[in-house]
Scaffold this motif. Structure first.
Motif, short mmCIF file in Angstrom:
data_model
loop_
_atom_site.label_atom_id
_atom_site.label_comp_id
_atom_site.label_asym_id
_atom_site.label_seq_id
_atom_site.Cartn_x
_atom_site.Cartn_y
_atom_site.Cartn_z
N GLN A 173 10.93 -5.15 -5.41
CA GLN A 173 10.54 -3.76 -5.44
C GLN A 173 10.85 -2.84 -4.25
OE1 GLN A 173 9.34 -2.76 -8.72
NE2 GLN A 173 10.02 -4.90 -9.20
N SER A 174 11.21 -3.51 -3.30
CA SER A 174 11.66 -2.80 -2.22
C SER A 174 10.14 -2.27 -1.48
CB SER A 174 12.69 -2.03 -2.21
OG SER A 174 13.42 -1.77 -0.86
N CYS A 175 9.38 -2.73 -1.38
CA CYS A 175 7.89 -2.02 -0.67
C CYS A 175 8.12 -2.17 0.94
CB CYS A 175 6.82 -2.95 -1.23
SG CYS A 175 5.31 -1.92 -0.58
N ASN A 176 8.18 -1.04 1.58
CA ASN A 176 8.10 -0.82 2.94
C ASN A 176 6.96 -1.36 3.82
OD1 ASN A 176 10.81 0.10 2.91
ND2 ASN A 176 10.15 2.25 2.98
N THR A 177 5.91 -0.80 3.26
CA THR A 177 4.67 -1.33 3.62
C THR A 177 4.14 -2.65 3.84
OG1 THR A 177 3.23 -0.83 1.72
CG2 THR A 177 3.43 1.17 3.33
N THR A 199 0.84 -1.10 0.08
CA THR A 199 -0.10 0.07 -0.16
C THR A 199 0.93 1.34 0.05
OG1 THR A 199 -0.08 0.03 2.58
CG2 THR A 199 -1.82 -1.27 1.25
N ASN A 200 0.18 2.58 -0.10
CA ASN A 200 0.97 3.79 -0.30
C ASN A 200 1.52 4.02 1.16
OD1 ASN A 200 1.97 5.94 -1.60
ND2 ASN A 200 0.45 7.21 -0.53
N LYS A 209 5.77 5.02 5.02
CA LYS A 209 5.49 4.92 3.56
C LYS A 209 6.68 4.57 2.61
CE LYS A 209 7.57 9.69 2.78
NZ LYS A 209 8.61 9.36 1.82
N ASN A 210 6.33 4.40 1.58
CA ASN A 210 7.42 3.80 0.69
C ASN A 210 8.43 4.89 0.05
OD1 ASN A 210 6.54 1.02 0.70
ND2 ASN A 210 4.61 1.72 -0.62
#
Length: 635
Positions: free
Chosen positions: A450-454, A420-421, A431-432
């Motif tokens: 993709q290195s998505c933090n959330t 998610t954002n 956030k990312n």
């Protein structure tokens, strides 16, 4: 003139000479009518005074006062001390006095003098004691100090320093050799002008004001050294500085690498000894020696320097010819230090960092052994080894550890993780990075490449409070590193709450690591077991730093890091062979502003690596090109 030396422990091993029975009721005082007892007492006191005279900043006054000619003996004792460069002495009366009559006795003195920078010289002299009136005095003869000195002869000391041993690379090739240098300085006092000191600041990066203050404070006639540079560098500067008032130079050699920048923060630097570096250099070092000040030159100083030799000759006071050699100690050459560095990889690392406009560091290690192949800091040379000692938030490179922790909690690389954002954790919004658009449902592998933090933070509830700390330990993070030069092992403390845990999952908050530590994360994935970092073979602890990763976890991480290159944020490495990687962007506060550091970690074959670019916009954009440059320089 008396030298000033480092304060050392002194001892006078004084033995009370045998005495005849004193009269009863005398309180133990010497009987002035007993020549042996009176002579022994003055010799004993003289020995104490001699020890004090040869102590650092000592004065010969006390010993001289016990002689029949203090005015001549005091300077004589001081001159011998200065000639020998004695840092301490032990003087021990031997046996009982031998008295020829009621007014003349003799007694031997066993003397041990520690000669600064050489070793211990031992001899036996004889104190002649004469009775003058009612007082017993030591005869003020040079022979009392050393047999054969007489009234005119003197002792001459010569010290020889062996050539410094080399620091070697992993194949035994010298990384350092003894090369010509020039020590540049000024004459003490006010001979140098303001223009001279300004030139030191401008051309040699020497603080001209501090040099001026040192020159003013130094005794007349002294050379005040400022900096040691390669002979070829001085040749270029000579037209600008050689004729300035007060500038002095001295030639010599110094153990140096191929260039002033090559592996500088690891190999280290050398300078004329200071009080601090002299202590590290050991008891046979001299304040005039060139000694290691940083890096391996400092930590391995005594092994590299070896042991100086020296001799002392008794010389004729008139002809200056040698009468005889009275002391000789053979020097011992230093022993080379063999490192694990790969010369070609080190050159490649430094060339890659030279392309960065921002401060950057690169470390490469052999994944299967933990041996350090290259460690560089750039784009300009620095003595501070950021590659080993930097305390940095590892950012998204730490998702390697987070993924291992989640796999230990039951997830797989195919487990669904929503991207998610933003995500809210107990009032804290995460956030990312700006370049990533939320893509909704996906797998852990996609969230990784993709290195998505959330996506990762959404799983924080699956981990125990110390889950990230235990996962980090599997990669060797959080341990004390005992390498030959200081290195930071990282810190992954158990989070105090859910917000801190969420931050740690994306390499922020209280999580810190050095570039070396992050490179070892990549090495652990490749090898399957965390290895202790090794820089000097045979000295640094080697072997596993933790139990092996679960095979399924290791295999999944390898696949995820490879897909990050072929289909993710580490695509900058796609053309560099079969490389695997993970990018990272870490937010940090510098000078009150939030900036980002760009990271990339990975491996190709048995070589694992990590790069950080301070102030880099992202790992892919800042660290990626540097690492690509590095990987294209070797096969």
């Amino acid at each position: 003139m008396k030298r000033t030396a480092a304060i050392v422990c002194l001892s006078a091993l004084l033995v009370t000479a045998g005495c005849s029975d004193s009269k009863s009721g005398d309180g133990g005082k010497a009987d002035p009518n007993d020549e042996k007892q009176a002579s022994a007492e003055v010799v004993k006191a003289f020995a104490v005074g001699w020890v004090k005279a040869w102590a650092p900043d000592g004065k010969p006054t006390e010993a001289a006062a016990l002689t029949d000619n203090p005015a001549t003996f005091g300077p004589r004792l001081d001159d011998v001390d200065t000639a020998l460069v004695a840092q301490s002495a032990t003087v021990t009366p031997q046996g009982e006095p031998d008295c020829a009559d009621d007014s003349n006795c003799t007694q031997d003195l066993a003397v041990e003098a520690v000669l600064r920078g050489i070793g211990t010289m031992k001899w036996t002299s004889t104190a002649a004691v004469v009775k003058t009136g009612d007082a017993w005095k030591i005869k003020a003869s040079g022979d009392t100090i050393y047999p054969g000195l007489g009234e005119a002869n003197y002792l001459k000391r010569v010290r020889s320093v062996p050539a410094r041993a080399s620091i070697l690379d992993r194949t035994g090739k010298p990384l350092t050799t003894n090369r010509p240098v020039v020590i540049v300085g000024v004459a003490s006092g006010n001979k140098a002008t303001a223009a001279t000191y300004a030139a030191f600041t401008k051309n040699l990066d020497v603080d001209g004001t501090k040099l001026w203050n040192r020159a003013k404070a130094a005794p007349a006639g002294q050379f005040v050294d400022a900096i040691t540079i390669r002979a070829e560098e001085w040749d270029k500067l000579r037209p600008k500085m050689g004729n300035l008032p007060g500038v002095l130079t001295m030639g010599g050699t110094q153990s140096l690498p191929e260039s002033s920048t090559f592996a500088r923060s690891v190999i280290g630097t050398m300078k004329t000894a200071t009080a601090e570096t002299l202590k590290n250099a050991g008891p046979t070092a001299s304040s005039q020696d060139q000694v290691g000040t940083t890096g391996l030159q400092y930590s391995m100083q005594q092994q590299l320097a070896g042991t100086p030799g020296g001799e002392v000759n008794l010389r004729d006071g008139k002809t200056k010819m040698v009468i005889k050699e009275v002391f000789k100690q053979e020097g011992k050459a230093g022993t080379p230090v063999r490192t694990t560095l790969d010369t070609n990889l080190q050159r490649a690392a430094e060339a890659a960092l030279a392309t960065s406009k921002l401060p950057a560091s690169l470390v490469a290690v052999q994944a299967s052994t933990g041996q350090i192949l290259a460690a560089a800091n750039g784009p300009t040379a620095t003595n501070y080894n950021r590659a080993f000692q930097g305390h940095y938030a590892p950012g998204s490179t730490f998702k390697i550890v987070t993924s291992a922790a989640l796999m230990g909690a039951g997830l797989t690389q195919a487990s669904p993780l929503p991207c998610t954002n933003t995500i809210n954790v107990f009032g804290k919004s995460f956030k990312n990075y700006d370049g990533l658009a939320p893509y909704g449902n996906g797998t852990m592998e996609k969230a990784f490449n993709q290195s998505c933090n959330t996506a990762f933070i959404s799983q924080h509830g699956r981990l125990a409070k110390d889950g990230m700390t235990k996962a980090a330990a599997m990669f060797g993070l959080g341990q004390e590193l005992k390498t030959s030069v200081p290195a930071y092992g990282g810190e992954v403390p158990a989070p105090k709450d859910d917000v801190a845990e969420a931050a740690s999952m994306i390499g922020q908050g209280t999580v810190t690591a050095s570039p070396l530590g992050v490179a070892l994360i990549g090495a652990t994935v490749k090898h399957g077991t965390a290895m202790k970092p090794v820089l000097v073979t045979g000295k640094d602890p080697a072997g596993p730093a933790a139990a092996p990763l679960p095979p399924a976890t290791a295999n999944a991480l390898r696949a995820m890091m490879r897909s990050t290159v072929t289909n993710g944020t580490a695509s900058a490495l796609a053309s560099t062979g079969v490389a695997s990687g993970k990018t990272g962007t870490a937010e940090v506060v510098a000078n009150g502003k939030v900036i980002t550091n760009g990271w990339m970690v990975g491996f190709r074959g048995d070589v694992a690596f990590a790069v950080i670019v301070e102030g880099g916009v992202s790992g892919g954009k800042a660290a990626g090109p540097v690492l690509k440059n590095f990987l294209t320089r070797f096969k």
